[in-house]
Design a protein around this motif. Structure first.
Motif, mmCIF file in Angstrom:
data_model
loop_
_atom_site.group_PDB
_atom_site.id
_atom_site.type_symbol
_atom_site.label_atom_id
_atom_site.label_comp_id
_atom_site.label_asym_id
_atom_site.label_seq_id
_atom_site.Cartn_x
_atom_site.Cartn_y
_atom_site.Cartn_z
ATOM 1 N N MET A 170 0.857 -1.181 0.000
ATOM 2 C CA MET A 170 0.000 0.000 0.000
ATOM 3 C C MET A 170 0.899 1.239 0.000
ATOM 4 S SD MET A 170 -3.291 0.906 0.054
ATOM 5 C CE MET A 170 -3.944 -0.726 0.189
ATOM 6 N N SER A 171 0.544 2.210 -0.782
ATOM 7 C CA SER A 171 1.333 3.439 -0.842
ATOM 8 C C SER A 171 1.159 4.242 0.440
ATOM 9 C CB SER A 171 0.894 4.289 -2.039
ATOM 10 O OG SER A 171 -0.369 4.878 -1.790
ATOM 11 N N SER A 172 2.074 5.149 0.652
ATOM 12 C CA SER A 172 2.030 6.007 1.840
ATOM 13 C C SER A 172 0.773 6.879 1.841
ATOM 14 C CB SER A 172 3.283 6.884 1.875
ATOM 15 O OG SER A 172 3.192 7.836 2.887
ATOM 16 N N ILE A 173 0.438 7.415 0.683
ATOM 17 C CA ILE A 173 -0.750 8.276 0.583
ATOM 18 C C ILE A 173 -2.006 7.478 0.913
ATOM 19 C CG2 ILE A 173 -2.193 9.596 -1.020
ATOM 20 C CD1 ILE A 173 0.412 10.460 -2.421
ATOM 21 N N ALA A 174 -2.131 6.293 0.330
ATOM 22 C CA ALA A 174 -3.308 5.462 0.596
ATOM 23 C C ALA A 174 -3.375 5.077 2.065
ATOM 24 C CB ALA A 174 -3.279 4.218 -0.288
ATOM 25 N N SER A 175 -2.268 4.670 2.639
ATOM 26 C CA SER A 175 -2.251 4.269 4.052
ATOM 27 C C SER A 175 -2.643 5.420 4.964
ATOM 28 C CB SER A 175 -0.864 3.757 4.446
ATOM 29 O OG SER A 175 -0.549 2.583 3.749
ATOM 30 N N LYS A 176 -2.110 6.597 4.693
ATOM 31 C CA LYS A 176 -2.448 7.771 5.526
ATOM 32 C C LYS A 176 -3.932 8.100 5.413
ATOM 33 C CE LYS A 176 2.068 9.969 5.533
ATOM 34 N NZ LYS A 176 2.871 11.095 5.051
ATOM 35 N N ARG A 177 -4.449 8.075 4.201
ATOM 36 C CA ARG A 177 -5.859 8.406 3.992
ATOM 37 C C ARG A 177 -6.768 7.381 4.665
ATOM 38 N NH1 ARG A 177 -9.260 11.128 0.275
ATOM 39 N NH2 ARG A 177 -11.344 10.370 0.729
ATOM 40 N N LEU A 178 -6.457 6.093 4.502
ATOM 41 C CA LEU A 178 -7.285 5.053 5.112
ATOM 42 C C LEU A 178 -7.187 5.093 6.631
ATOM 43 C CD1 LEU A 178 -6.650 2.261 2.498
ATOM 44 C CD2 LEU A 178 -8.847 3.345 3.000
ATOM 45 N N ALA A 179 -6.014 5.379 7.169
ATOM 46 C CA ALA A 179 -5.864 5.511 8.620
ATOM 47 C C ALA A 179 -6.728 6.662 9.133
ATOM 48 C CB ALA A 179 -4.393 5.729 8.989
ATOM 49 N N LYS A 180 -6.745 7.764 8.397
ATOM 50 C CA LYS A 180 -7.573 8.924 8.774
ATOM 51 C C LYS A 180 -9.058 8.561 8.736
ATOM 52 C CE LYS A 180 -8.596 13.650 7.281
ATOM 53 N NZ LYS A 180 -9.789 13.744 6.461
ATOM 54 N N PHE B 282 -5.552 -2.393 5.450
ATOM 55 C CA PHE B 282 -5.914 -1.359 4.480
ATOM 56 C C PHE B 282 -6.163 -1.939 3.097
ATOM 57 C CE2 PHE B 282 -3.418 1.896 7.173
ATOM 58 C CZ PHE B 282 -4.534 2.100 7.967
ATOM 59 N N GLU B 283 -6.484 -3.228 3.039
ATOM 60 C CA GLU B 283 -6.792 -3.845 1.760
ATOM 61 C C GLU B 283 -8.282 -4.100 1.582
ATOM 62 O OE1 GLU B 283 -4.332 -7.224 0.935
ATOM 63 O OE2 GLU B 283 -2.517 -6.129 1.493
ATOM 64 N N LYS B 284 -8.964 -4.505 2.672
ATOM 65 C CA LYS B 284 -10.393 -4.834 2.559
ATOM 66 C C LYS B 284 -11.124 -4.424 3.833
ATOM 67 C CE LYS B 284 -12.172 -9.084 3.020
ATOM 68 N NZ LYS B 284 -12.489 -10.487 2.723
ATOM 69 N N TRP B 285 -12.233 -3.716 3.648
ATOM 70 C CA TRP B 285 -13.110 -3.345 4.754
ATOM 71 C C TRP B 285 -14.510 -3.837 4.439
ATOM 72 C CZ3 TRP B 285 -11.965 2.540 5.932
ATOM 73 C CH2 TRP B 285 -10.645 2.677 6.367
ATOM 74 N N LEU B 286 -15.266 -4.152 5.501
ATOM 75 C CA LEU B 286 -16.655 -4.578 5.358
ATOM 76 C C LEU B 286 -17.558 -3.687 6.204
ATOM 77 C CD1 LEU B 286 -16.138 -8.438 5.695
ATOM 78 C CD2 LEU B 286 -16.618 -7.175 3.598
ATOM 79 N N PHE B 287 -18.675 -3.291 5.633
ATOM 80 C CA PHE B 287 -19.677 -2.488 6.332
ATOM 81 C C PHE B 287 -21.033 -3.145 6.175
ATOM 82 C CE2 PHE B 287 -16.403 0.643 5.808
ATOM 83 C CZ PHE B 287 -16.560 1.519 6.867
ATOM 84 N N SER B 288 -21.829 -3.083 7.220
ATOM 85 C CA SER B 288 -23.217 -3.512 7.152
ATOM 86 C C SER B 288 -24.048 -2.278 6.815
ATOM 87 C CB SER B 288 -23.645 -4.102 8.495
ATOM 88 O OG SER B 288 -25.023 -4.398 8.475
ATOM 89 N N PHE C 56 -9.207 -1.848 -1.518
ATOM 90 C CA PHE C 56 -8.421 -0.663 -1.846
ATOM 91 C C PHE C 56 -7.143 -1.054 -2.576
ATOM 92 C CE2 PHE C 56 -10.694 -0.040 2.150
ATOM 93 C CZ PHE C 56 -11.473 1.064 1.836
ATOM 94 N N ASP C 57 -6.787 -0.243 -3.570
ATOM 95 C CA ASP C 57 -5.511 -0.451 -4.239
ATOM 96 C C ASP C 57 -4.549 0.657 -3.812
ATOM 97 O OD1 ASP C 57 -5.976 1.847 -5.861
ATOM 98 O OD2 ASP C 57 -6.926 0.641 -7.406
ATOM 99 N N PRO C 58 -3.285 0.554 -4.171
ATOM 100 C CA PRO C 58 -2.300 1.552 -3.725
ATOM 101 C C PRO C 58 -2.572 2.966 -4.233
ATOM 102 C CG PRO C 58 -1.196 -0.432 -4.488
ATOM 103 C CD PRO C 58 -2.648 -0.569 -4.853
ATOM 104 N N GLN C 59 -3.433 3.136 -5.233
ATOM 105 C CA GLN C 59 -3.724 4.475 -5.763
ATOM 106 C C GLN C 59 -4.881 5.171 -5.033
ATOM 107 O OE1 GLN C 59 -3.103 1.767 -8.009
ATOM 108 N NE2 GLN C 59 -1.024 2.553 -7.890
ATOM 109 N N TYR C 60 -5.503 4.497 -4.051
ATOM 110 C CA TYR C 60 -6.580 5.137 -3.291
ATOM 111 C C TYR C 60 -5.995 6.341 -2.562
ATOM 112 C CZ TYR C 60 -10.462 5.836 -0.101
ATOM 113 O OH TYR C 60 -11.504 6.403 0.584
#
Length: 153
Positions: free
Chosen positions: A1-11, A33-39, A59-63
């Motif tokens: 995962m890219s740094s940008i994607a990781s930071k955004r998903l962490a936020k 940071f690869e797969k999330w599930l929501f009900s 999510f891919d590294p470009q998220y």
């Protein structure tokens, strides 16, 4: 995962944990940071009253520049909502997941959009080309070039 994607998903995950999700939306799983599930449950009077559906984000590294791959989970115990823009394999034909994706959109914004799309549905029917599409669909819905011609459902 890219740094940008990781930071955004962490936020985004931090916001979900601190502020919570909108009513009817529940985070089920976000172990990485690869797969999330929501009900997703549609609130109020709707054709889906009393039903809940599991929505998967990959999510891919470009998220967030690139949209996540979003689909309803379909397995032995779950079915996708019967909806004119949702295929029986869980793939969703929605422009915000394709050519109208914007990095300002968040995971919870997509969940709310799916909740709203279900709430405003007027007829429980599958897309016209459901059988053909499901037979030939790629595993990843982002690899499909949907035609967005009907936003009235």
């Amino acid at each position: 995962m890219s740094s940008i994607a990781s930071k955004r998903l962490a936020k985004e995950l931090r916001e979900v944990h601190t502020s919570g999700c909108p009513v009817g939306i529940t985070l089920v799983q976000a172990d990485d940071f690869e797969k999330w599930l929501f009900s997703i449950e549609v609130m109020g009077e709707s054709l889906y009253k009393g039903q809940s559906f599991l929505l998967q984000f990959r999510f891919d590294p470009q998220y967030p520049i690139s949209a996540p791959a979003v689909q309803f989970v379909v397995d032995n115990t779950r079915k996708a909502p019967v909806h004119p823009h949702i295929y029986s394999n869980g793939h969703i034909c929605a422009s915000i997941l394709g050519n109208e994706w914007s990095p300002v959109l968040s995971v919870t914004a997509v969940c709310v959009t799916m909740q709203s799309m279900l709430a405003s549905c007027k007829s429980l029917e599958l897309p016209e080309d459901n059988d053909r599409y499901v037979r030939h669909a790629p595993e990843n819905p982002k690899k499909t070039r949907f035609m967005y011609h009907d936003d009235t459902v």
